[in-house]
Structure formats: structure tokens, C-alpha cells
Design a protein around this motif. Structure first.
Motif, PDB file in Angstrom:
ATOM      1  N   GLU A  27      74.738  58.729 -15.170  1.00  0.00           N
ATOM      2  CA  GLU A  27      74.615  57.482 -15.930  1.00  0.00           C
ATOM      3  C   GLU A  27      75.983  56.827 -16.119  1.00  0.00           C
ATOM      4  OE1 GLU A  27      72.550  54.422 -17.998  1.00  0.00           O
ATOM      5  OE2 GLU A  27      71.980  55.910 -16.513  1.00  0.00           O
ATOM      6  N   ARG A  30      76.952  55.253 -12.863  1.00  0.00           N
ATOM      7  CA  ARG A  30      76.112  54.079 -12.596  1.00  0.00           C
ATOM      8  C   ARG A  30      76.629  52.878 -13.379  1.00  0.00           C
ATOM      9  NH1 ARG A  30      72.792  50.921 -14.823  1.00  0.00           N
ATOM     10  NH2 ARG A  30      72.620  52.120 -16.712  1.00  0.00           N
ATOM     11  N   ILE A  31      76.911  53.081 -14.650  1.00  0.00           N
ATOM     12  CA  ILE A  31      77.398  51.986 -15.494  1.00  0.00           C
ATOM     13  C   ILE A  31      78.745  51.483 -14.983  1.00  0.00           C
ATOM     14  CG2 ILE A  31      78.305  51.441 -17.788  1.00  0.00           C
ATOM     15  CD1 ILE A  31      76.084  53.353 -18.881  1.00  0.00           C
ATOM     16  N   THR A  34      78.316  49.673 -11.506  1.00  0.00           N
ATOM     17  CA  THR A  34      77.619  48.396 -11.649  1.00  0.00           C
ATOM     18  C   THR A  34      78.530  47.365 -12.297  1.00  0.00           C
ATOM     19  OG1 THR A  34      75.474  49.502 -11.806  1.00  0.00           O
ATOM     20  CG2 THR A  34      75.593  47.242 -12.634  1.00  0.00           C
ATOM     21  N   ASP A  35      79.218  47.754 -13.366  1.00  0.00           N
ATOM     22  CA  ASP A  35      80.129  46.824 -14.040  1.00  0.00           C
ATOM     23  C   ASP A  35      81.231  46.343 -13.096  1.00  0.00           C
ATOM     24  OD1 ASP A  35      78.677  47.040 -16.360  1.00  0.00           O
ATOM     25  OD2 ASP A  35      80.155  48.273 -17.415  1.00  0.00           O
ATOM     26  N   SER A  72      75.243  39.767 -19.428  1.00  0.00           N
ATOM     27  CA  SER A  72      74.664  40.875 -20.186  1.00  0.00           C
ATOM     28  C   SER A  72      75.484  42.150 -20.052  1.00  0.00           C
ATOM     29  CB  SER A  72      73.239  41.145 -19.697  1.00  0.00           C
ATOM     30  OG  SER A  72      72.722  42.296 -20.332  1.00  0.00           O
ATOM     31  N   ASN A  73      75.681  42.828 -21.162  1.00  0.00           N
ATOM     32  CA  ASN A  73      76.323  44.144 -21.137  1.00  0.00           C
ATOM     33  C   ASN A  73      75.350  45.219 -20.682  1.00  0.00           C
ATOM     34  OD1 ASN A  73      78.720  43.096 -22.060  1.00  0.00           O
ATOM     35  ND2 ASN A  73      78.269  43.532 -24.199  1.00  0.00           N
ATOM     36  N   LYS A  74      74.074  44.879 -20.643  1.00  0.00           N
ATOM     37  CA  LYS A  74      73.060  45.862 -20.269  1.00  0.00           C
ATOM     38  C   LYS A  74      72.403  45.501 -18.950  1.00  0.00           C
ATOM     39  CE  LYS A  74      72.455  47.093 -24.973  1.00  0.00           C
ATOM     40  NZ  LYS A  74      71.692  47.487 -26.056  1.00  0.00           N
ATOM     41  N   SER A  75      73.121  44.798 -18.113  1.00  0.00           N
ATOM     42  CA  SER A  75      72.596  44.397 -16.819  1.00  0.00           C
ATOM     43  C   SER A  75      72.383  45.628 -15.946  1.00  0.00           C
ATOM     44  CB  SER A  75      73.590  43.447 -16.147  1.00  0.00           C
ATOM     45  OG  SER A  75      73.142  43.076 -14.881  1.00  0.00           O
ATOM     46  N   ASN A  76      71.244  45.677 -15.281  1.00  0.00           N
ATOM     47  CA  ASN A  76      70.946  46.769 -14.358  1.00  0.00           C
ATOM     48  C   ASN A  76      70.334  46.174 -13.095  1.00  0.00           C
ATOM     49  OD1 ASN A  76      70.665  49.297 -13.280  1.00  0.00           O
ATOM     50  ND2 ASN A  76      68.835  49.805 -14.446  1.00  0.00           N
ATOM     51  N   THR A  78      69.381  45.278  -9.210  1.00  0.00           N
ATOM     52  CA  THR A  78      69.074  46.083  -8.027  1.00  0.00           C
ATOM     53  C   THR A  78      70.173  45.877  -6.995  1.00  0.00           C
ATOM     54  OG1 THR A  78      67.850  44.336  -6.888  1.00  0.00           O
ATOM     55  CG2 THR A  78      66.580  45.764  -8.406  1.00  0.00           C
ATOM     56  N   ARG A 129      83.569  54.040 -18.150  1.00  0.00           N
ATOM     57  CA  ARG A 129      82.500  53.179 -18.667  1.00  0.00           C
ATOM     58  C   ARG A 129      83.050  52.016 -19.468  1.00  0.00           C
ATOM     59  NH1 ARG A 129      77.582  57.097 -20.463  1.00  0.00           N
ATOM     60  NH2 ARG A 129      76.864  55.171 -21.377  1.00  0.00           N
TER      61      ARG A 129
END
Length: 136
Positions: A27, A30-31, A34-35, A72-76, A78, A129
Motif C-alpha cells: 500500500e 502504491r501510494i 501513484t502520487d 484529490s489526495n485519495k486519487s486511485n 487506473t 508516502r
């Protein structure tokens, strides 16, 4: 004992569980990944002089989709969405190997399900992170 040191102590204890350690490492990576990709794409968008709405039109999505991606700080997102955005910006998403230090700090504990220094691992992943330099 401060709240912060209690946090690190509790997290270090949790990281002794191989399943928790693996989930935490995956996790965290991933964070961080992605960021990093989203921030690079947003910088490229700005450098190209494209608005979020113009970028959305280029890949045929609602402008809100691009606003959420970059705000968004919570963007996920694809991988497909990231690849579409990258293509519209004249870029592509690539995979690169971790350097030796990162392999030692991240990959080895992930594969083994354990680490000799859970606090150092937790602080390193936290630093990735938050994109801040946390002393290890």
C-alpha cells in the motif's frame, strides 16, 4: 512517551506480522508511486499550457475526472487512465527497477515477510508516502 513514538512502537509491533508487513509495504509503494506519476503528469500538463478541461476533452472524459485526478489526495486512477493522460501529453508510463538501497529496504522485507528493523522500514515507507525526508 509522546504520541508519535507510541505510534512508531505500535507500527513496529504490527510489522512483525508478515501479512500486515506485506500489506503495509504494498500500500505504501502504491501510494508513493501513484502520487509521483500523477504529480509528474500534472506538471507536464501545466508545462504544455493545457487546462484540465482541455486535457479531459483530448481523452474524451468528463472534466471532473481530470480535476479529481489532479486535486484529490485519495486519487486511485487506473493504469489505463494514467496512460491516456500521458499519451495526450506526449508521454508514456514506464517501469524502472528500484536501486539497490530501495530493494534492500522495500523488496527484501516484502518477499520475506519480515524485517530486522521494523521502525526503519515504517519510517522509510512513511517518507515515501509523504514525500518528506524522515530520518531513519
Amino acid at each position: 512517551m509522546t504520541g508519535t513514538s507510541a505510534f512508531w512502537k505500535d507500527l513496529a509491533r504490527d510489522l512483525e506480522d508478515p501479512e500486515f508487513l506485506r500489506e503495509f509495504v504494498v500500500e505504501s509503494m502504491r501510494i508513493a508511486t501513484t502520487d509521483e506519476v500523477v504529480n509528474a503528469l500534472d506538471e507536464a500538463r501545466e508545462a504544455a499550457g493545457l487546462s484540465k478541461a482541455e486535457l479531459a476533452r483530448a481523452i474524451q472524459v468528463e472534466p471532473a475526472t481530470i480535476r479529481r485526478l489532479f486535486a484529490s489526495n485519495k486519487s486511485n486512477p487506473t493504469l489505463g487512465t494514467l496512460a491516456e493522460v500521458a499519451a495526450a501529453l506526449g508521454m508514456r508510463i514506464t517501469v524502472e527497477p528500484l536501486d539497490d538501497d530501495e530493494r534492500t529496504r522495500v523488496t527484501e522485507p516484502l518477499l520475506a515477510g519480515r524485517t530486522a528493523d521494523p521502525v526503519a522500514l515504517a519510517r522509510h515507507l512513511h517518507g515515501l508516502r509523504t514525500r518528506s525526508k524522515v530520518p531513519v
